[in-house]
Design an enzyme around this catalytic site. Structure first.
Site, PDB file in Angstrom:
ATOM      1  N   ASP A  31      -5.088  -3.439   4.844  1.00 50.58           N
ATOM      2  CA  ASP A  31      -5.594  -2.983   6.130  1.00 50.58           C
ATOM      3  C   ASP A  31      -7.104  -3.087   6.262  1.00 50.58           C
ATOM      4  OD1 ASP A  31      -6.190  -0.884   4.420  1.00 50.58           O
ATOM      5  OD2 ASP A  31      -4.532   0.336   5.103  1.00 50.58           O
ATOM      6  N   ASP A  45       0.861  -1.183   0.000  1.00 52.04           N
ATOM      7  CA  ASP A  45       0.000   0.000   0.000  1.00 52.04           C
ATOM      8  C   ASP A  45       0.891   1.224   0.000  1.00 52.04           C
ATOM      9  OD1 ASP A  45      -2.280  -1.418   0.275  1.00 52.04           O
ATOM     10  OD2 ASP A  45      -2.486  -1.129   2.435  1.00 52.04           O
ATOM     11  N   ASP A  58      -9.711  -6.239   2.154  1.00 54.14           N
ATOM     12  CA  ASP A  58      -8.392  -6.735   1.734  1.00 54.14           C
ATOM     13  C   ASP A  58      -8.189  -8.190   2.140  1.00 54.14           C
ATOM     14  OD1 ASP A  58      -7.620  -4.351   0.646  1.00 54.14           O
ATOM     15  OD2 ASP A  58      -6.638  -3.615   2.456  1.00 54.14           O
TER      16      ASP A  58
END
Ligand code: ATP
Length: 913
Positions: A646, A343, A650
């Site tokens: 997170d 990310d 996901d």
């Protein structure tokens, strides 16, 4: 009713009262628990914690230590050894019997202590990621350990959370909770805050959220009505999952190898026994003791324990570097990782947002100041501009109201409770002269649609200060532009100029800014509630806010390290393409990053998908489903993929990845539970550190094997040759056992503590399915065994040739084997570089300690009179001692030359896979 409840909660185990919470009005429940929507004070919470105890279920008790100790003996080899000890005792070989029993006992004790320590360490590490809850204390929303919750606490739950205690909901917005673990119902139930029938079964108590269940969507607020064992889950089972088995695929591979090896050794022992008695004319009791000693010598019975320790040390080292391992196999997989999908926000960047620019239809306003400190100026071209300020403030107010964050000053620092970007908007509002508390109380919020990575916006509905109703929306600007028909200008509503806004978004994003759009409308229907349909038509675009979120400085170095380690780093972000591109360049992700958007991916035909994914470095404006497809595509090329995440959505991608990595701070419980690794600091650097430690663990396991097998083998080969060729045994059975006894427990273990080799991140990742016993390792085992045998026999015949007595010759052989093993230990500590270095000579504290123990034991073995009786040893002279040391040095030189040659011809890498 209130009074009834008030009386009842004083008896925490009074189930009758607990079962009433769902049947009464939320305000009654709050009053009954002597609390209100603002939560408890810290003092009251502390008092209640003392009364009710922590909000935790008792842990499953571990097996009794005695049972765990006895389990150490449950092994074919140990049965065999004990049988041999009994046989030896019956045959009158009391010393042999005692030494065999000592070997078995020492192994069991060491195994027991090691496993116990490893289990305790792993459990302690797992506790470092114990769940937290958002609770209101002293009027502030704070994050506290879920274990500290008490009845009466007011908490917030949102998508991805595990409900921390039994809650009576006081407010629910699109709240869906998966209660399968409690009710068996697989469809998530839609919660609300209205009382249910008193006799409603658990699954129908829609105003309750039960401890341990998972929030799959939405947001809710509730008051804690039961904690710990008094929760519904506590009634069903008071045990949480027990201690995880200490096992990994590698350990399984080694155990299977050990078992097979044991049988091969036993069959060989039988053959040698037959040969010794039938062909060489040994007395059968003597032959039996020799082959037993050899079998004990050659079987690496201590190996699994040492490898468990190596893994546990790896887990501890990773924890020190902020990567918490939730499942042991991840330690191995991390070392083989070839692609890291990360990310952006918070992992590669600091996630400390500061609003830098505001764009309205007529002005671009720049904002000064740094971090969350609410001090700074709004200027246009360096000057104050009242008209620009007015339009900016209109937008800032909307962004402050469509916002759940709070900014607090703690010892001179400003901290955000809630989303960092929303925190930055609160700081911006204060800079613009707004008072967040007053604004939020004047513009009362009646409902909201929470932010979700899928729809990428958040909306709130308010009663306007001047009367009437208003809806504010903030979110990804392209998303909002697509929802708006008009824009808000100086003189009111104007037609939407999409080209203008797109241009401004690109300008801000190209500088790495995270861009947020804000829109407004007056609601079409009179209701306090807000649903998606309310946003359908009539939204007016107000403008943009650009935030800076600087890259983490240390990440640039970590990415460079990945590149040298042959690990590909890909950035997957929900952010704008141009922002992602700019940040990727700042991070030097690649020389010129290839950026692809989620929409591009959707347009890519299946046939070309893998190609696009492999080529691209940055994936922007993606949603969680893209992540899953990206992982699968990469895995289909044979890559070992580590993926960060997170959010609740996901979880599938995290599960699919070879190593799922969840964020400790901003990650949801769902993401953490789907992951193998949790990062305490959300930082990319910790992933790279974990990979480095993973590689080290794998290296160390190989070193343990490369050391243990040939040292056992060499010692025994010399004895086998003696039997085969009919010369005197170079060691007697108890001496073989002595070597086995002191060496496997001390020297072999130190390799578990080896720090990373200097070049560990300069090598390409090992192929995922490379066998542990690579051709190089097999070669090493054979080569070293032969060298050891030659050395031991050389010393033996040298001593006999000098006319020394057999006892002295044998004492010299044992000493020689120990010296060889020490030298070989130093050689094997560096498989990829020369050990002839200052660093190589110095050793680690573990190496030095083991050396002291082994040398002291060896001096006693050679010079202590009691040992002379036990082991039939004799003292040896200084010159003979020097000969042994000399032989050790020669062995070391030969081994180093072999390593050099292997490196020169590049065989190490090719033979290593
Ligand atoms: P990463 O996946 O790297 O963490 P991200 O945090 O930028 O990326 P998301 O959280 O999915 O990804 O956000 C995507 C976009 O949604 C952001 O660029 C922003 O425009 C918008 N957004 C994020 N948080 C909020 C919020 N709380 N309210 C409204 N819009 C938001």
């Amino acid at each position: 009713m209130t009074e009834l409840l008030q009386v009842d909660i004083t008896g925490p185990n009074d189930q009758a009262s607990e079962e009433m919470w769902h049947a009464v009005d939320a305000d009654c429940v709050l009053a009954g628990l002597s609390t209100d929507r603002g939560g408890l004070s810290s003092d009251e919470a502390a008092r209640r914690l003392a009364t009710y105890g922590p909000n935790a279920l008792p842990e499953a008790s571990r097996r009794h230590p005695l049972l765990r100790f006895l389990a150490q003996f449950n092994n074919t080899l140990i049965y065999f050894l004990l049988a041999a000890a009994v046989a030896a005792a019956i045959l009158g070989h009391r010393i042999d019997a005692a030494v065999i029993v000592a070997v078995v006992m020492i192994n069991a004790i060491v195994g027991f202590i090691q496993e116990d320590k490893a289990e305790k360490a792993l459990n302690a590490i797992r506790k470092m990621i114990s769940p937290r809850a958002h609770a209101w204390r002293d009027g502030h929303r704070i994050s506290i350990p879920a274990a500290d919750l008490v009845p009466g606490d007011v908490v917030m739950i949102e998508a991805g959370d595990r409900v921390p205690a039994d809650l009576r909901l006081t407010r629910a917005r699109g709240l869906l909770i998966d209660e399968a673990m409690l009710t068996g119902e697989s469809v998530a139930s839609e919660k609300h805050d209205q009382p249910a029938a008193a006799d409603a079964p658990l699954g129908d108590r829609l105003c309750m959220a039960f401890s341990g269940t998972l929030v799959s969507a939405g947001q809710g607020f509730g008051v804690v009505v039961a904690t710990g064992e008094r929760t519904e889950i506590g009634h069903i089972s008071t045990l949480i999952e027990g201690v995880e088995q200490l096992t990994t695929p590698l350990l399984g591979q080694i155990n299977r190898f050990g078992q097979r090896f044991t049988w091969v050794a036993l069959s060989a022992a039988v053959a040698i026994f037959a040969f010794a008695t039938l062909v060489r004319g040994y007395e059968w009791p003597d032959a039996l003791i020799v082959v037993v000693a050899m079998a004990v010598g050659v079987v690496p019975e201590g190996l699994p324990a040492v490898i468990t320790i190596t893994l546990a040390i790896g887990v501890q080292r990773m924890a020190k570097r902020n990567a918490i391992i939730r499942s042991l196999p991840a330690v191995e997989t991390l070392g083989a990782t070839s692609v890291i999908c990360s990310d952006k926000t918070g992992t590669l960047t600091r996630n400390e947002m500061t609003a830098r620019r505001i764009v309205t239809a007529e002005h671009t306003v720049l904002v000064s100041g740094s971090g969350y400190i609410p001090q700074g100026e709004l200027t246009v071209d360096g000057r104050k501009d009242a008209e620009a300020d007015a339009s900016a403030i209109r937008l800032i107010r909307a962004a402050l109201l469509c916002n759940d964050a709070q900014l607090r000053e703690v010892k001179g620092h400003y901290v955000v409770d809630g989303d960092p970007m929303e925190g930055a908007l609160v700081a911006l509002a204060i800079k613009a002269g707004l008072d967040p508390v007053r604004e939020r109380s004047e513009w009362k919020r009646s409902d909201e649609i929470p932010f979700d990575a899928q729809h990428r916006f958040m909306a709130t509905r308010h009663a306007a200060a001047s009367g009437g109703q208003v809806i504010f929306v903030k979110g990804a600007p392209e998303r909002l532009l697509a929802m708006c028909q008009t824009q808000l200008g100086r003189d009111g509503l104007q037609p939407l100029d999409t080209a203008f806004w797109t241009d401004r978004i690109s300008l801000a994003a190209a500088e790495g800014e995270r861009v947020l759009g804000v829109a407004v409308r007056s609601p079409a229907r009179a209701s306090d509630q807000l649903v998606f349909a309310d946003l359908d038509e009539g939204l007016a675009f107000m403008g943009l806010v650009g935030f800076i979120d600087p890259p983490r400085a240390e990440v640039i170095q970590a990415i460079a390290e990945c590149r040298s380690a042959g690990i590909v780093v890909k950035m997957i972000t929900g952010d704008h393409t141009a922002t992602a591109d700019a940040i990727a360049r700042q991070l030097k992700l690649t020389d010129s990053p290839d950026v692809v958007s989620g929409a591009d991916l959707d347009r890519t035909p299946d046939a070309g998908f893998i190609g696009v994914v492999t080529q691209s470095d940055v994936f922007a404006r993606t949603n969680p489903e893209h992540k899953l497809r990206i992982v699968r595509a990469l895995q289909s090329t044979g890559a070992v993929v580590a993926m960060t995440g997170d959010g609740v959505n996901d979880a599938p991608a995290l599960k699919q990845a070879d190593v799922g990595i969840a964020m400790g701070h901003k990650g949801t419980e769902t993401a953490k539970e789907a992951s193998e690794v949790v990062l305490l600091d959300d930082n990319f650097v910790s992933i790279v550190a974990a990979v480095q430690e993973g590689r080290t663990v794998y290296d160390n396991i190989r070193k343990v094997i490369a050391w243990t097998i040939p040292t056992n083998g060499g010692e025994v080969l010399a004895v086998i040759l003696a039997i085969l060729f009919g010369f005197t045994l170079p060691m007697n059975p108890v001496q073989i056992l002595w070597i086995n006894l002191i060496l496997t427990v001390t020297l072999g273990l130190v390799l578990a503590f080896e720090p990373p080799e200097p070049g560990v991140m300069k090598r390409p990742p090992r192929p995922a399915h490379a066998p542990l016993l690579s051709p190089f390792l097999v070669w090493r085992i054979v080569f070293v065994s032969v060298l050891f045998t030659a050395g031991a026999l050389g010393i033996f015949f040298y001593a006999l040739g000098k006319g020394l007595p057999l006892e002295t010759a044998r004492t010299m052989v044992v000493n020689a084997v120990v010296v060889f093993e020490i030298f070989y230990l130093f050689n094997v500590r560096y498989l990829h570089m020369s050990s002839f270095s200052f660093r190589g000579a110095l050793g680690t504290p573990a190496v030095l300690l083991a050396l002291i123990v082994v040398i002291a034991a060896q001096l006693a073995f050679t010079y202590a009179p009691v040992m002379h009786t036990l082991f039939e040893t004799t003292p040896i002279g200084v010159s003979d001692g020097l000969v042994i040391l000399g032989a050790g040095v020669v062995l070391m030189v030969v081994l180093e030359l072999e390593k050099l040659l292997m490196r020169r011809i590049g065989a190490l890498h090719s033979l290593d896979r």
